[in-house]
Scaffold this motif. Sequence first.
Motif, PDB file in Angstrom:
ATOM      1  N   GLN A  39      -8.424  -3.784   6.093  1.00  0.00           N
ATOM      2  CA  GLN A  39      -7.733  -2.961   7.089  1.00  0.00           C
ATOM      3  C   GLN A  39      -6.274  -2.782   6.707  1.00  0.00           C
ATOM      4  O   GLN A  39      -5.717  -1.684   6.806  1.00  0.00           O
ATOM      5  N   VAL A  40      -5.645  -3.853   6.251  1.00  0.00           N
ATOM      6  CA  VAL A  40      -4.251  -3.761   5.804  1.00  0.00           C
ATOM      7  C   VAL A  40      -4.160  -2.807   4.614  1.00  0.00           C
ATOM      8  O   VAL A  40      -3.233  -2.000   4.531  1.00  0.00           O
ATOM      9  N   GLN A  41      -5.123  -2.864   3.714  1.00  0.00           N
ATOM     10  CA  GLN A  41      -5.132  -1.943   2.567  1.00  0.00           C
ATOM     11  C   GLN A  41      -5.217  -0.494   3.032  1.00  0.00           C
ATOM     12  O   GLN A  41      -4.587   0.387   2.440  1.00  0.00           O
ATOM     13  N   LYS A  42      -5.975  -0.215   4.068  1.00  0.00           N
ATOM     14  CA  LYS A  42      -6.066   1.150   4.592  1.00  0.00           C
ATOM     15  C   LYS A  42      -4.717   1.605   5.134  1.00  0.00           C
ATOM     16  O   LYS A  42      -4.337   2.767   4.980  1.00  0.00           O
ATOM     17  N   TYR A  43      -3.976   0.706   5.771  1.00  0.00           N
ATOM     18  CA  TYR A  43      -2.617   1.028   6.202  1.00  0.00           C
ATOM     19  C   TYR A  43      -1.742   1.324   4.993  1.00  0.00           C
ATOM     20  O   TYR A  43      -0.984   2.278   4.975  1.00  0.00           O
ATOM     21  N   GLU A  44      -1.854   0.464   3.974  1.00  0.00           N
ATOM     22  CA  GLU A  44      -1.023   0.606   2.778  1.00  0.00           C
ATOM     23  C   GLU A  44      -1.291   1.915   2.052  1.00  0.00           C
ATOM     24  O   GLU A  44      -0.379   2.511   1.487  1.00  0.00           O
ATOM     25  N   ASN A  45      -2.520   2.344   2.037  1.00  0.00           N
ATOM     26  CA  ASN A  45      -2.886   3.590   1.344  1.00  0.00           C
ATOM     27  C   ASN A  45      -2.612   4.830   2.179  1.00  0.00           C
ATOM     28  O   ASN A  45      -2.784   5.941   1.703  1.00  0.00           O
ATOM     29  N   GLY A  46      -2.216   4.642   3.424  1.00  0.00           N
ATOM     30  CA  GLY A  46      -1.953   5.773   4.302  1.00  0.00           C
ATOM     31  C   GLY A  46      -3.221   6.391   4.854  1.00  0.00           C
ATOM     32  O   GLY A  46      -3.187   7.468   5.444  1.00  0.00           O
ATOM     33  N   LYS A  47      -4.362   5.730   4.676  1.00  0.00           N
ATOM     34  CA  LYS A  47      -5.633   6.260   5.179  1.00  0.00           C
ATOM     35  C   LYS A  47      -5.747   6.069   6.679  1.00  0.00           C
ATOM     36  O   LYS A  47      -6.321   6.893   7.371  1.00  0.00           O
ATOM     37  N   ASN A  48      -5.222   4.948   7.169  1.00  0.00           N
ATOM     38  CA  ASN A  48      -5.176   4.697   8.608  1.00  0.00           C
ATOM     39  C   ASN A  48      -3.720   4.670   9.032  1.00  0.00           C
ATOM     40  O   ASN A  48      -2.899   4.002   8.403  1.00  0.00           O
ATOM     41  N   ARG A  49      -3.423   5.390  10.096  1.00  0.00           N
ATOM     42  CA  ARG A  49      -2.050   5.425  10.600  1.00  0.00           C
ATOM     43  C   ARG A  49      -1.759   4.142  11.361  1.00  0.00           C
ATOM     44  O   ARG A  49      -2.638   3.564  11.987  1.00  0.00           O
ATOM     45  N   ILE A  50      -0.517   3.721  11.310  1.00  0.00           N
ATOM     46  CA  ILE A  50      -0.098   2.490  11.961  1.00  0.00           C
ATOM     47  C   ILE A  50       0.560   2.843  13.289  1.00  0.00           C
ATOM     48  O   ILE A  50       1.493   3.646  13.322  1.00  0.00           O
ATOM     49  N   SER A  51       0.081   2.245  14.360  1.00  0.00           N
ATOM     50  CA  SER A  51       0.682   2.514  15.675  1.00  0.00           C
ATOM     51  C   SER A  51       2.089   1.919  15.725  1.00  0.00           C
ATOM     52  O   SER A  51       2.437   1.036  14.946  1.00  0.00           O
ATOM     53  N   ALA A  52       2.875   2.400  16.664  1.00  0.00           N
ATOM     54  CA  ALA A  52       4.253   1.919  16.810  1.00  0.00           C
ATOM     55  C   ALA A  52       4.282   0.425  17.111  1.00  0.00           C
ATOM     56  O   ALA A  52       5.089  -0.322  16.535  1.00  0.00           O
ATOM     57  N   SER A  53       3.400  -0.039  17.987  1.00  0.00           N
ATOM     58  CA  SER A  53       3.401  -1.467  18.328  1.00  0.00           C
ATOM     59  C   SER A  53       2.965  -2.313  17.135  1.00  0.00           C
ATOM     60  O   SER A  53       3.513  -3.392  16.895  1.00  0.00           O
ATOM     61  N   ARG A  54       2.014  -1.823  16.357  1.00  0.00           N
ATOM     62  CA  ARG A  54       1.565  -2.557  15.167  1.00  0.00           C
ATOM     63  C   ARG A  54       2.692  -2.587  14.132  1.00  0.00           C
ATOM     64  O   ARG A  54       2.938  -3.607  13.497  1.00  0.00           O
ATOM     65  N   LEU A  55       3.394  -1.477  13.972  1.00  0.00           N
ATOM     66  CA  LEU A  55       4.498  -1.432  13.017  1.00  0.00           C
ATOM     67  C   LEU A  55       5.613  -2.395  13.437  1.00  0.00           C
ATOM     68  O   LEU A  55       6.208  -3.072  12.594  1.00  0.00           O
ATOM     69  N   GLN A  56       5.870  -2.463  14.735  1.00  0.00           N
ATOM     70  CA  GLN A  56       6.868  -3.415  15.245  1.00  0.00           C
ATOM     71  C   GLN A  56       6.432  -4.845  14.931  1.00  0.00           C
ATOM     72  O   GLN A  56       7.236  -5.665  14.497  1.00  0.00           O
ATOM     73  N   HIS A  57       5.160  -5.143  15.123  1.00  0.00           N
ATOM     74  CA  HIS A  57       4.637  -6.480  14.832  1.00  0.00           C
ATOM     75  C   HIS A  57       4.765  -6.784  13.336  1.00  0.00           C
ATOM     76  O   HIS A  57       5.178  -7.888  12.949  1.00  0.00           O
ATOM     77  N   ILE A  58       4.429  -5.820  12.490  1.00  0.00           N
ATOM     78  CA  ILE A  58       4.559  -6.003  11.035  1.00  0.00           C
ATOM     79  C   ILE A  58       6.012  -6.258  10.669  1.00  0.00           C
ATOM     80  O   ILE A  58       6.317  -7.130   9.849  1.00  0.00           O
ATOM     81  N   SER A  59       6.928  -5.529  11.289  1.00  0.00           N
ATOM     82  CA  SER A  59       8.351  -5.726  10.976  1.00  0.00           C
ATOM     83  C   SER A  59       8.802  -7.130  11.364  1.00  0.00           C
ATOM     84  O   SER A  59       9.607  -7.747  10.655  1.00  0.00           O
ATOM     85  N   GLN A  60       8.280  -7.662  12.457  1.00  0.00           N
ATOM     86  CA  GLN A  60       8.616  -9.027  12.868  1.00  0.00           C
ATOM     87  C   GLN A  60       8.058 -10.052  11.874  1.00  0.00           C
ATOM     88  O   GLN A  60       8.743 -11.008  11.510  1.00  0.00           O
ATOM     89  N   ILE A  61       6.833  -9.838  11.432  1.00  0.00           N
ATOM     90  CA  ILE A  61       6.210 -10.754  10.471  1.00  0.00           C
ATOM     91  C   ILE A  61       6.974 -10.748   9.150  1.00  0.00           C
ATOM     92  O   ILE A  61       7.231 -11.799   8.556  1.00  0.00           O
TER      93      ILE A  61
END
Length: 119
Positions: A39-61
Amino acid sequence: MTKDADPAVDQHVGNRVRMGRKMLGQKALAEALDLTFQQVQKYENGKNRISASRLQHISQILKVPAAFFFEGAPGGADAAPATPAYVNQFCASSDGLALAKALMRIDDMKLRRLLVQAH
């Protein structure tokens, strides 16, 4: 996808996620997000869009500001002076990350500059 959506931006954000994931380790980001590595790879490849809340969580991590993911994104306010796409892609690759880590381990700033100038 709506008319406003730009897949190039999704790919750019994905490349920035990949950079951070490689700094953390292969599966650490996926585990912290409670997702599969695929699933993370799909985000990385731009195949799945990242929601704002998920992006905020990723930025915290990753301990980066959310704006980090958009720096130099196509069509953004800072798009003109942005880092070329090939540089971002290289920095997100295993070789690019290994090179950056190796350079950062060199404490002598003069030696670092000499290595870069020797290209």
